[in-house]
Design an enzyme around this catalytic site. Structure first.
Site, PDB file in Angstrom:
ATOM      1  N   ASP A 174      -7.923  -6.279   4.972  1.00 25.52           N
ATOM      2  CA  ASP A 174      -6.840  -5.887   5.872  1.00 25.52           C
ATOM      3  C   ASP A 174      -6.521  -6.997   6.864  1.00 25.52           C
ATOM      4  O   ASP A 174      -5.351  -7.273   7.161  1.00 25.52           O
ATOM      5  CB  ASP A 174      -7.222  -4.615   6.629  1.00 25.52           C
ATOM      6  CG  ASP A 174      -7.079  -3.372   5.782  1.00 25.52           C
ATOM      7  OD1 ASP A 174      -5.947  -3.025   5.432  1.00 25.52           O
ATOM      8  OD2 ASP A 174      -8.099  -2.748   5.446  1.00 25.52           O
ATOM      9  N   GLY A 175      -7.552  -7.639   7.398  1.00 24.00           N
ATOM     10  CA  GLY A 175      -7.332  -8.704   8.367  1.00 24.00           C
ATOM     11  C   GLY A 175      -6.620  -9.895   7.757  1.00 24.00           C
ATOM     12  O   GLY A 175      -5.679 -10.444   8.341  1.00 24.00           O
TER      13      GLY A 175
END
Length: 404
Positions: A177-178
């Site tokens: 996600d990052g």
């Protein structure tokens, strides 16, 4: 210390003047919006009245989610039910003068609600719509629910992570996600740059399974050209050695990296084994990696006899690469992070002063700022809708219908 009441903190930054509608949930899409907000973009967080699930993920204090305070920073929060006719009309009005919409619904959902990119761009041709999904907008998996964990599995990350005799290992945080958030922010800025030439917005199709695949390096080309699959090495690397974590005499740990040949030589001189440098296999990282057992034994034995501070000091004097293994507590106490102002204190209406990660890079002329922490759910609904022509009577009607 940054304060939400600081008048110099508002309307500044390289992206001041951009309006972003963040209608995504959880992590990748919302974090991309956070990064834009850090540099002055006006970010309106649109949430279902239940709230973004990130408000209840992880640790909480007095019932207030702490992850949200970071993820929701520099945003205004409104509630809106997009599955209702009234909510859809409000969303179209909000998007009419927006620059960016970030969403992560399953493909076809916005179209079914009458607020898909074609509809929004017909009214606002310059709109950039970033669609962040697990598997992208097309293909046999497009309609599957997708999360970062699945990307960490499918990208090849988990297959190469873990001990050689252990199972594939997932990261204990939202890695995919990052990485996707950073990539999405870059994609949005690329689309906005193109708009300066074409005058038109476009759709960003961001599949979470792809960005992590990119940063994993040469795995695909190595398999394509050599038929080789990278095995799990634990903390070791197939590209160089010594590279590992090592326990010090005081029970604390350090990490050592020797990606550069000169660093590898300095490390071996420091630990009293310069004889290894003359070995033919020591001249290249890949061949050193084949002798990791020997090199780790030498480095590990030397480190095990010394406390961590002594190890770090010796490596620094030898100009060799070492770092202590930190916890969050260590990060907050570290002088280098302090010098970089990597942690910022923000006044929060619910929690008081809170510390969180600062903007992750510095610009010399137009630096970003953390102006506010994540607001309470719907704190700005009346304010934002009033700015778009919704009077008190209409707002009351929207509330009565359950649309906000």
């Amino acid at each position: 210390m940054t304060s939400p009441d600081d008048p110099t903190a508002h309307g500044t930054g390289a992206l001041a003047g951009l309006k972003v509608l963040d209608v995504a949930t959880l992590f990748a899409g919302p974090l991309a919006a956070t990064l834009l907000g850090d540099h002055g973009a006006e970010v309106i967080k649109i949430e279902h009245p239940r709230g973004d699930p990130s408000r209840t993920h992880g640790a909480a204090k007095d019932g207030v989610g702490l992850w949200w305070k970071m993820l929701g920073r520099n945003k205004r929060s409104i509630t809106l039910v997009l599955s209702t006719k009234e909510g859809q009309e409000i969303f179209r009005e909000l998007a009419a003068d927006a620059d960016v919409v970030i969403e992560n619904f399953r493909p076809g959902t916005l179209e079914r609600w009458g607020i898909g990119p074609e509809v929004l761009q017909e009214r606002n041709p310059g709109l950039v719509v970033a669609r962040v999904t697990g598997f992208g907008q097309t293909g046999p998996y497009a309609n599957r629910p997708g999360f970062g964990t699945l990307a960490e599995a499918m990208s090849g990350f988990a297959a190469i992570t873990g001990e050689p005799d252990g199972p594939p290992t997932l990261p204990p945080f939202g890695l995919a996600d990052g990485v996707t958030a950073l990539t999405t922010a870059f994609a949005i800025m690329t689309a906005l740059r193109a708009r300066e030439t074409t005058g038109r917005g476009q759709v960003v199709d961001m599949a979470i399974i792809e960005p992590l695949l990119t940063v994993l390096g040469p795995q695909l080309i190595a398999y394509d050209q050599l038929g080789e699959l990278q095995p799990r090495h634990g903390n070791r690397s197939s590209n160089n050695a010594p590279r590992n974590t090592y326990e010090c005499a005081d029970g604390r740990w350090v990490a050592v990296s020797t990606s550069a040949q000169s660093i590898a030589e300095r490390v071996m001189r420091l630990v009293g084994r310069p004889d290894y440098i003359d070995e033919p296999w020591f001249a290249a990282g890949w061949s050193r990696a084949q002798h990791a057992d020997e090199l780790d034994a030498a480095v590990g034995a030397w480190i095990a006899e010394r406390d961590r501070d002594e190890v770090v000091d010796a490596f620094e004097k030898a100009e060799a690469a070492v770092a202590p293994i930190y916890t969050a507590a260590d990060v907050l106490a570290d002088p280098q992070y302090a010098a970089l102002e990597s942690v910022v204190t923000v006044d929060d209406d619910e929690l008081g002063p809170v510390r969180m990660q600062n903007v992750p890079f510095r610009l010399s002329e137009t630096p970003g700022r953390v102006r506010t922490s994540g607001p309470p759910l719907g704190a700005h609904t009346a304010e934002v809708l009033a700015e778009h022509g919704v009077d008190d009577d209409r707002l009351a009607s929207l509330r009565a219908s359950g649309a906000v």
